[in-house]
Scaffold this motif. Sequence first.
Motif, PDB file in Angstrom:
ATOM      1  N   PHE A  15       0.831  -1.195   0.000  1.00 16.39           N
ATOM      2  CA  PHE A  15       0.000   0.000   0.000  1.00 16.39           C
ATOM      3  C   PHE A  15       0.870   1.250   0.000  1.00 16.39           C
ATOM      4  N   TRP A  16       0.463   2.243  -0.784  1.00 11.60           N
ATOM      5  CA  TRP A  16       1.196   3.504  -0.799  1.00 11.60           C
ATOM      6  C   TRP A  16       0.209   4.663  -0.638  1.00 11.60           C
ATOM      7  N   GLY A  17       0.721   5.774  -0.144  1.00 11.14           N
ATOM      8  CA  GLY A  17      -0.123   6.948   0.015  1.00 11.14           C
ATOM      9  C   GLY A  17       0.652   8.080   0.661  1.00 11.14           C
ATOM     10  N   PRO A  18       0.095   9.290   0.641  1.00  7.57           N
ATOM     11  CA  PRO A  18       0.767  10.446   1.246  1.00  7.57           C
ATOM     12  C   PRO A  18       0.798  10.325   2.764  1.00  7.57           C
ATOM     13  N   GLU A  19       1.694  11.058   3.360  1.00 11.42           N
ATOM     14  CA  GLU A  19       1.898  11.004   4.802  1.00 11.42           C
ATOM     15  C   GLU A  19       0.617  11.266   5.590  1.00 11.42           C
ATOM     16  N   ARG A  20      -0.211  12.189   5.113  1.00 11.64           N
ATOM     17  CA  ARG A  20      -1.424  12.543   5.875  1.00 11.64           C
ATOM     18  C   ARG A  20      -2.358  11.348   6.042  1.00 11.64           C
ATOM     19  N   ASN A  21      -2.341  10.409   5.079  1.00  8.29           N
ATOM     20  CA  ASN A  21      -3.201   9.227   5.159  1.00  8.29           C
ATOM     21  C   ASN A  21      -2.504   8.004   5.736  1.00  8.29           C
ATOM     22  N   MET A  22      -1.164   7.984   5.637  1.00  8.07           N
ATOM     23  CA  MET A  22      -0.421   6.782   6.023  1.00  8.07           C
ATOM     24  C   MET A  22       0.420   6.974   7.286  1.00  8.07           C
ATOM     25  N   ARG A  23       0.279   8.111   7.951  1.00  2.00           N
ATOM     26  CA  ARG A  23       1.054   8.337   9.178  1.00  2.00           C
ATOM     27  C   ARG A  23       0.660   7.315  10.229  1.00  2.00           C
ATOM     28  N   GLN A  24       1.631   6.963  11.095  1.00 10.52           N
ATOM     29  CA  GLN A  24       1.445   5.849  12.022  1.00 10.52           C
ATOM     30  C   GLN A  24       1.293   6.297  13.473  1.00 10.52           C
ATOM     31  N   ASP A  25       0.887   7.541  13.658  1.00 15.52           N
ATOM     32  CA  ASP A  25       0.736   8.075  15.016  1.00 15.52           C
ATOM     33  C   ASP A  25      -0.716   8.060  15.481  1.00 15.52           C
ATOM     34  N   GLY A  26      -1.555   7.314  14.763  1.00 12.17           N
ATOM     35  CA  GLY A  26      -2.959   7.255  15.122  1.00 12.17           C
ATOM     36  C   GLY A  26      -3.826   8.215  14.338  1.00 12.17           C
ATOM     37  N   LYS A  27      -3.187   9.099  13.546  1.00  6.33           N
ATOM     38  CA  LYS A  27      -3.924  10.113  12.785  1.00  6.33           C
ATOM     39  C   LYS A  27      -3.993   9.801  11.293  1.00  6.33           C
ATOM     40  N   GLY A  28      -3.383   8.700  10.893  1.00 13.96           N
ATOM     41  CA  GLY A  28      -3.418   8.305   9.483  1.00 13.96           C
ATOM     42  C   GLY A  28      -4.660   7.474   9.200  1.00 13.96           C
ATOM     43  N   ARG A  29      -5.649   8.064   8.584  1.00 20.07           N
ATOM     44  CA  ARG A  29      -6.950   7.412   8.406  1.00 20.07           C
ATOM     45  C   ARG A  29      -6.833   6.087   7.644  1.00 20.07           C
ATOM     46  N   ILE A  30      -6.098   6.090   6.549  1.00 22.93           N
ATOM     47  CA  ILE A  30      -5.970   4.872   5.741  1.00 22.93           C
ATOM     48  C   ILE A  30      -5.103   3.838   6.455  1.00 22.93           C
ATOM     49  N   PHE A  31      -4.023   4.280   7.078  1.00 17.98           N
ATOM     50  CA  PHE A  31      -3.157   3.349   7.808  1.00 17.98           C
ATOM     51  C   PHE A  31      -3.930   2.689   8.945  1.00 17.98           C
ATOM     52  N   ASN A  32      -4.774   3.453   9.616  1.00 19.07           N
ATOM     53  CA  ASN A  32      -5.589   2.888  10.698  1.00 19.07           C
ATOM     54  C   ASN A  32      -6.528   1.800  10.176  1.00 19.07           C
ATOM     55  N   ALA A  33      -7.114   2.044   8.992  1.00 17.77           N
ATOM     56  CA  ALA A  33      -7.994   1.042   8.379  1.00 17.77           C
ATOM     57  C   ALA A  33      -7.211  -0.229   8.055  1.00 17.77           C
ATOM     58  N   LEU A  34      -5.978  -0.068   7.586  1.00 18.85           N
ATOM     59  CA  LEU A  34      -5.147  -1.228   7.263  1.00 18.85           C
ATOM     60  C   LEU A  34      -4.734  -1.988   8.521  1.00 18.85           C
ATOM     61  N   LEU A  35      -4.499  -1.270   9.605  1.00 12.69           N
ATOM     62  CA  LEU A  35      -4.186  -1.935  10.870  1.00 12.69           C
ATOM     63  C   LEU A  35      -5.348  -2.805  11.339  1.00 12.69           C
ATOM     64  N   ARG A  36      -6.572  -2.295  11.163  1.00 11.41           N
ATOM     65  CA  ARG A  36      -7.754  -3.074  11.556  1.00 11.41           C
ATOM     66  C   ARG A  36      -7.864  -4.345  10.707  1.00 11.41           C
ATOM     67  N   ILE A  37      -7.565  -4.222   9.402  1.00 10.32           N
ATOM     68  CA  ILE A  37      -7.587  -5.394   8.517  1.00 10.32           C
ATOM     69  C   ILE A  37      -6.502  -6.388   8.939  1.00 10.32           C
ATOM     70  N   ALA A  38      -5.304  -5.877   9.256  1.00 11.54           N
ATOM     71  CA  ALA A  38      -4.198  -6.745   9.667  1.00 11.54           C
ATOM     72  C   ALA A  38      -4.542  -7.499  10.952  1.00 11.54           C
ATOM     73  N   LYS A  39      -5.319  -6.868  11.815  1.00  7.74           N
ATOM     74  CA  LYS A  39      -5.721  -7.513  13.061  1.00  7.74           C
ATOM     75  C   LYS A  39      -6.729  -8.632  12.797  1.00  7.74           C
ATOM     76  N   ARG A  40      -7.630  -8.394  11.852  1.00 10.60           N
ATOM     77  CA  ARG A  40      -8.651  -9.404  11.530  1.00 10.60           C
ATOM     78  C   ARG A  40      -8.083 -10.558  10.706  1.00 10.60           C
ATOM     79  N   TYR A  41      -7.067 -10.262   9.889  1.00 10.88           N
ATOM     80  CA  TYR A  41      -6.489 -11.291   9.009  1.00 10.88           C
ATOM     81  C   TYR A  41      -4.969 -11.327   9.224  1.00 10.88           C
TER      82      TYR A  41
END
Length: 294
Positions: A143-169
């Motif tokens: 997955f790729w994307g700009p920092e605003r969506n992929m930041r890992q400090d809890g504020k990256g909306r897309i990264f957070n969605a991917l973390l939830r997917i990683a937890k389920r699968y």
Amino acid sequence: MKSLMLRWLCLLSLSLPLLFWFAHVIRRDGQPPAAHRTGLKGYMRITPGRTDQFRPLSQQFLDMHCSQCALVSSSGQMLGAGAGEEIDKIECVIRMNNAPTAGYERDVGVRTSVRVVSHTSVPLLVKNELHYFQQSADTTYVFWGPERNMRQDGKGRIFNALLRIAKRYPKVRMYAVTREKIQFCDGVFQNETGKNRMKTGAFLSTGFFTMILAIDMCDSIHVYGMIDDNYCSRANHSVVPYHYYERNRIDECRMYRVHENTRRGGHRFITEKAIYAKWATRHKMDFKHPSWSL
């Protein structure tokens, strides 16, 4: 004795740069032994929780290498190509975003080794998560994307969605392109074009990141369904949809022209194709459906 020691020191100082150069050539032209290879840097594993520091390096980085890859474009050029069987015989098959195979098997094949996904396409995969992350659990996702969506400090909306997917699968291999790798890709674009991507208002396409990954990962690349930079200017070019799975959308060449001439926020699809043509002279790369005259 002193002069002999000085002579040996001079010889050593002359030999060391040559040894380093030989080591560079060996690393560039041949794969290092598996025990010493820690994967492709610039692609970090997405895992729930802060556990990366306890993981072996081979699990943190994308550890993939293929002697041959099929890079399958999402272009309407794939309709009627009949290349599915040929594609499926190639060691690694790379696809982009949410490009489906069901219903298009004859033209695009069924196997997917790696899927490179833009931040804008993540919601489409999440919407059909059972298919992408359960039924296709053997696929590696990048997955790729700009920092605003992929930041890992809890504020990256897309990264957070991917973390939830990683937890389920947890068995699915999911990686994010690092900020440093995205900056590197910006630099590659500027070196090849002489233009600063941000100053010219351009966005790199998923195809650009996919091509960079393929060059990193594959010894040779067979590209399917990608047109060259002059294709749309030819009088007899075929009119096909921008995506093979979206029949009623804008046609490919019209989409390319709109993006190429947009001042802010457009992809430079045509410019990127000219870059790929240059890369094909330095890497083992060929283009099919349509074929390119390099």
